[in-house]
Design a protein around this motif. Structure first.
Motif, PDB file in Angstrom:
ATOM      1  N   ASP A 203       0.951  -1.047   0.052  1.00  0.00           N
ATOM      2  CA  ASP A 203       0.101  -0.006   0.064  1.00  0.00           C
ATOM      3  C   ASP A 203       0.986   1.120  -0.018  1.00  0.00           C
ATOM      4  N   ARG A 204       0.197   2.282  -0.624  1.00  0.00           N
ATOM      5  CA  ARG A 204       1.440   3.435  -0.914  1.00  0.00           C
ATOM      6  C   ARG A 204       0.477   4.693  -0.567  1.00  0.00           C
ATOM      7  N   GLU A 205       1.253   5.580  -0.171  1.00  0.00           N
ATOM      8  CA  GLU A 205       0.820   7.102  -0.276  1.00  0.00           C
ATOM      9  C   GLU A 205       1.852   8.012  -0.479  1.00  0.00           C
ATOM     10  N   HIS A 206       1.478   9.044  -1.388  1.00  0.00           N
ATOM     11  CA  HIS A 206       2.710   9.780  -2.069  1.00  0.00           C
ATOM     12  C   HIS A 206       2.058  11.327  -2.022  1.00  0.00           C
ATOM     13  N   THR A 207       2.733  12.092  -1.361  1.00  0.00           N
ATOM     14  CA  THR A 207       2.134  13.592  -1.516  1.00  0.00           C
ATOM     15  C   THR A 207       3.297  14.559  -1.902  1.00  0.00           C
ATOM     16  N   HIS A 208       3.033  15.491  -2.597  1.00  0.00           N
ATOM     17  CA  HIS A 208       3.770  16.750  -2.864  1.00  0.00           C
ATOM     18  C   HIS A 208       2.881  17.982  -2.281  1.00  0.00           C
ATOM     19  N   HIS A 209       3.678  18.563  -1.685  1.00  0.00           N
ATOM     20  CA  HIS A 209       3.183  19.766  -1.008  1.00  0.00           C
ATOM     21  C   HIS A 209       3.961  21.020  -1.041  1.00  0.00           C
ATOM     22  N   VAL A 210       3.582  22.083  -2.079  1.00  0.00           N
ATOM     23  CA  VAL A 210       4.438  23.258  -2.345  1.00  0.00           C
ATOM     24  C   VAL A 210       3.888  24.072  -1.072  1.00  0.00           C
ATOM     25  N   LEU A 211       4.691  24.284   0.149  1.00  0.00           N
ATOM     26  CA  LEU A 211       4.397  24.941   1.307  1.00  0.00           C
ATOM     27  C   LEU A 211       4.594  26.627   1.022  1.00  0.00           C
ATOM     28  N   ASN A 212       5.266  26.913   0.155  1.00  0.00           N
ATOM     29  CA  ASN A 212       5.551  28.291  -0.193  1.00  0.00           C
ATOM     30  C   ASN A 212       6.411  28.363  -1.267  1.00  0.00           C
ATOM     31  N   PRO A 213       6.561  29.734  -2.093  1.00  0.00           N
ATOM     32  CA  PRO A 213       7.294  29.619  -3.276  1.00  0.00           C
ATOM     33  C   PRO A 213       8.777  29.028  -3.080  1.00  0.00           C
ATOM     34  N   GLY A 214       9.412  28.909  -1.746  1.00  0.00           N
ATOM     35  CA  GLY A 214      10.653  28.274  -1.736  1.00  0.00           C
ATOM     36  C   GLY A 214      10.775  26.999  -1.274  1.00  0.00           C
ATOM     37  N   LEU A 215       9.706  26.481  -1.035  1.00  0.00           N
ATOM     38  CA  LEU A 215       9.622  24.772  -0.439  1.00  0.00           C
ATOM     39  C   LEU A 215       8.774  23.864  -1.034  1.00  0.00           C
ATOM     40  N   THR A 216       9.275  22.657  -1.494  1.00  0.00           N
ATOM     41  CA  THR A 216       8.178  21.668  -1.824  1.00  0.00           C
ATOM     42  C   THR A 216       8.682  20.696  -1.026  1.00  0.00           C
ATOM     43  N   ARG A 217       7.683  19.811  -0.345  1.00  0.00           N
ATOM     44  CA  ARG A 217       7.872  18.683   0.461  1.00  0.00           C
ATOM     45  C   ARG A 217       7.168  17.525  -0.062  1.00  0.00           C
ATOM     46  N   ILE A 218       7.927  16.522  -0.326  1.00  0.00           N
ATOM     47  CA  ILE A 218       7.548  15.444  -0.869  1.00  0.00           C
ATOM     48  C   ILE A 218       7.589  14.051   0.035  1.00  0.00           C
ATOM     49  N   GLU A 219       6.390  13.287   0.446  1.00  0.00           N
ATOM     50  CA  GLU A 219       6.525  12.328   1.432  1.00  0.00           C
ATOM     51  C   GLU A 219       5.859  11.015   0.588  1.00  0.00           C
ATOM     52  N   LEU A 220       6.558  10.125   0.928  1.00  0.00           N
ATOM     53  CA  LEU A 220       6.334   8.884   0.556  1.00  0.00           C
ATOM     54  C   LEU A 220       6.263   7.806   1.508  1.00  0.00           C
ATOM     55  N   ARG A 221       5.234   6.958   1.827  1.00  0.00           N
ATOM     56  CA  ARG A 221       4.985   6.084   2.588  1.00  0.00           C
ATOM     57  C   ARG A 221       4.674   4.586   1.954  1.00  0.00           C
ATOM     58  N   VAL A 222       5.145   3.480   2.450  1.00  0.00           N
ATOM     59  CA  VAL A 222       4.857   2.381   1.689  1.00  0.00           C
ATOM     60  C   VAL A 222       4.703   1.214   2.865  1.00  0.00           C
ATOM     61  N   GLY A 223       4.065   0.285   2.564  1.00  0.00           N
ATOM     62  CA  GLY A 223       4.317  -0.929   3.652  1.00  0.00           C
ATOM     63  C   GLY A 223       3.173  -2.078   3.100  1.00  0.00           C
ATOM     64  N   PRO A 224       3.630  -3.150   3.229  1.00  0.00           N
ATOM     65  CA  PRO A 224       3.067  -4.437   2.938  1.00  0.00           C
ATOM     66  C   PRO A 224       2.095  -4.811   3.614  1.00  0.00           C
ATOM     67  N   GLY A 225       0.818  -4.864   3.105  1.00  0.00           N
ATOM     68  CA  GLY A 225      -0.540  -5.113   4.023  1.00  0.00           C
ATOM     69  C   GLY A 225      -1.075  -4.175   4.527  1.00  0.00           C
ATOM     70  N   GLY A 226      -0.676  -2.862   4.150  1.00  0.00           N
ATOM     71  CA  GLY A 226      -1.125  -1.622   4.970  1.00  0.00           C
ATOM     72  C   GLY A 226      -0.220  -0.783   5.317  1.00  0.00           C
ATOM     73  N   LEU A 227      -0.610   0.682   5.576  1.00  0.00           N
ATOM     74  CA  LEU A 227       0.358   1.631   6.016  1.00  0.00           C
ATOM     75  C   LEU A 227      -0.031   1.765   7.757  1.00  0.00           C
ATOM     76  N   GLY A 228       1.155   2.192   8.298  1.00  0.00           N
ATOM     77  CA  GLY A 228       0.908   2.534   9.684  1.00  0.00           C
ATOM     78  C   GLY A 228       1.445   1.407  10.551  1.00  0.00           C
ATOM     79  N   GLY A 229       1.739   0.283  10.094  1.00  0.00           N
ATOM     80  CA  GLY A 229       2.116  -0.720  10.868  1.00  0.00           C
ATOM     81  C   GLY A 229       3.779  -0.981  11.198  1.00  0.00           C
ATOM     82  N   GLU A 230       4.301  -1.669  11.834  1.00  0.00           N
ATOM     83  CA  GLU A 230       5.816  -1.890  12.098  1.00  0.00           C
ATOM     84  C   GLU A 230       6.775  -1.939  10.732  1.00  0.00           C
ATOM     85  N   ARG A 231       5.990  -2.507   9.770  1.00  0.00           N
ATOM     86  CA  ARG A 231       6.837  -2.628   8.410  1.00  0.00           C
ATOM     87  C   ARG A 231       6.816  -1.298   7.550  1.00  0.00           C
ATOM     88  N   GLU A 232       6.034  -0.246   8.011  1.00  0.00           N
ATOM     89  CA  GLU A 232       6.185   0.679   6.801  1.00  0.00           C
ATOM     90  C   GLU A 232       7.314   1.451   6.832  1.00  0.00           C
TER      91      GLU A 232
END
Length: 338
Positions: A203-232
């Motif tokens: 399972d995968r969640e991918h975000t791209h967040h332009v927080l202001n004209p000088g900063l873009t934050r990209i976050e990727l979370r992956v986990g087999p069988g779901g997010l939020g567990g010990e294997r994320e």
């Protein structure tokens, strides 16, 4: 070019006592240094006489032309001292980054510096600055464009899978932000991510967040069988894009992970893609230099985030033209000794 925004001038460890930094940020030449008290300060980098650049000499800020020096509470001389002291510029240090505000100083009070807690809180690998012959806006738009094809690198990251994109526009700390969110269940990771994370289907969640004209934050979370567990597993990638002048930018990036091994792997992968990004935006910038002559940009369905971002930036550009009569009075402050 948007001047009324917080932009990164560098990383905190680079600002050691006694070292003068002289970047140009959004068209404004600056001088920054860390004082004996440990505070980073920023001033206009031009002598008030004939705009010569300022140098650090003997603990003082001195003009390279006539030797005029600037010290608290105002100018001193062996040369002919200007009638006013240097304008002080808003600067702040947060989460291991030094931020400056090159626009109207009093407007900085209404806008928060973006949060980047992962940089000091996780294992972080940082890049050296890269100067690019393109506008910072083009870089941001390319960071939001998640569905490119050959010859750029997206196939290495997407695996060719189409994932629905949700757009979010909200105000954080006085700044309108644009965010894309992609979520997928039981997705087969592309080769490069299988090497990074050691997983095949996740399972995968991918975000791209332009927080202001000088900063873009990209976050990727992956986990087999779901997010939020010990294997994320995952990373946070910060792109720090500071305009120098129209059509020129200075660009850093950081990769933050929970483990050193993963941070190094992801950083190596991102570093390999940076030349492709640079080629793309410099090539696009070169095309923008030609006259329109009937050309009209036609957006496609996947341009939603870019169209939304352009509206936000156009609004910020309109605010640039607002009269600012209070600025001059607030600029007249002394200079702190180097």
């Amino acid at each position: 070019m948007i001047t009324n925004a917080w932009y990164v001038a560098g990383f905190s460890p680079d600002f050691v006592r006694g070292r003068l930094h002289a970047p140009v940020v959004a068209g404004l030449p600056l001088v920054l240094w860390r004082t004996l008290d440990g505070e980073v300060v920023a001033y206009d980098g031009r002598c008030r006489h004939k705009r010569f650049p300022l140098l650090r000499s003997g603990g003082e800020l001195r003009c390279a032309n006539h030797g005029v020096c600037y010290d608290q509470p105002g100018p001193c001389s062996p040369g002919s001292a200007p009638s006013t002291v240097l304008p002080r510029r808003p600067v702040t240090e947060k989460d291991g980054l030094v931020w400056v505000w090159p626009g109207a100083p009093h407007r900085a009070e209404r806008v928060a510096v973006p949060d980047t807690p992962e940089i000091p809180g996780w294992v972080t690998v940082r890049s050296e600055p890269v100067e690019v012959a393109a506008s910072s806006r083009l870089l941001v738009e390319n960071l939001l464009d998640v569905r490119r094809s050959y010859p750029l690198h997206v196939r290495r990251l997407s695996g060719g899978t189409r994932i629905a994109v949700r757009l979010e526009r909200r105000t954080i700390g006085g700044v309108e932000t644009v965010k894309t969110v992609r979520r997928a269940r039981d997705q087969q990771l592309p080769d490069v991510m299988r090497e990074w994370f050691g997983y095949d289907v996740v399972d995968r969640e991918h975000t791209h967040h332009v927080l202001n004209p000088g900063l873009t934050r990209i976050e990727l979370r992956v986990g087999p069988g779901g997010l939020g567990g010990e294997r994320e597993k995952g990373y946070v990638l910060h792109h720090l894009h500071t305009p120098i002048a129209p059509g020129r930018l200075r660009w850093w990036w950081t990769v933050s992970c929970r483990s050193r091994k993963l941070a190094d792997r992801v950083a190596d992968g991102i570093a390999a893609m940076i030349p492709e990004y640079r080629w793309a935006i410099e090539a696009q910038q070169s095309m923008l230099a030609h006259p329109e002559r009937g050309h009209e940009d036609v957006p496609v369905k996947t341009d939603g985030a870019v169209v939304l971002l352009r509206r936000v930036f156009e609004h910020l550009e309109r605010l640039e033209d607002e009269p600012d009569h209070a600025e001059l009075a607030r600029l007249r402050t002394g200079v702190t000794r180097c």
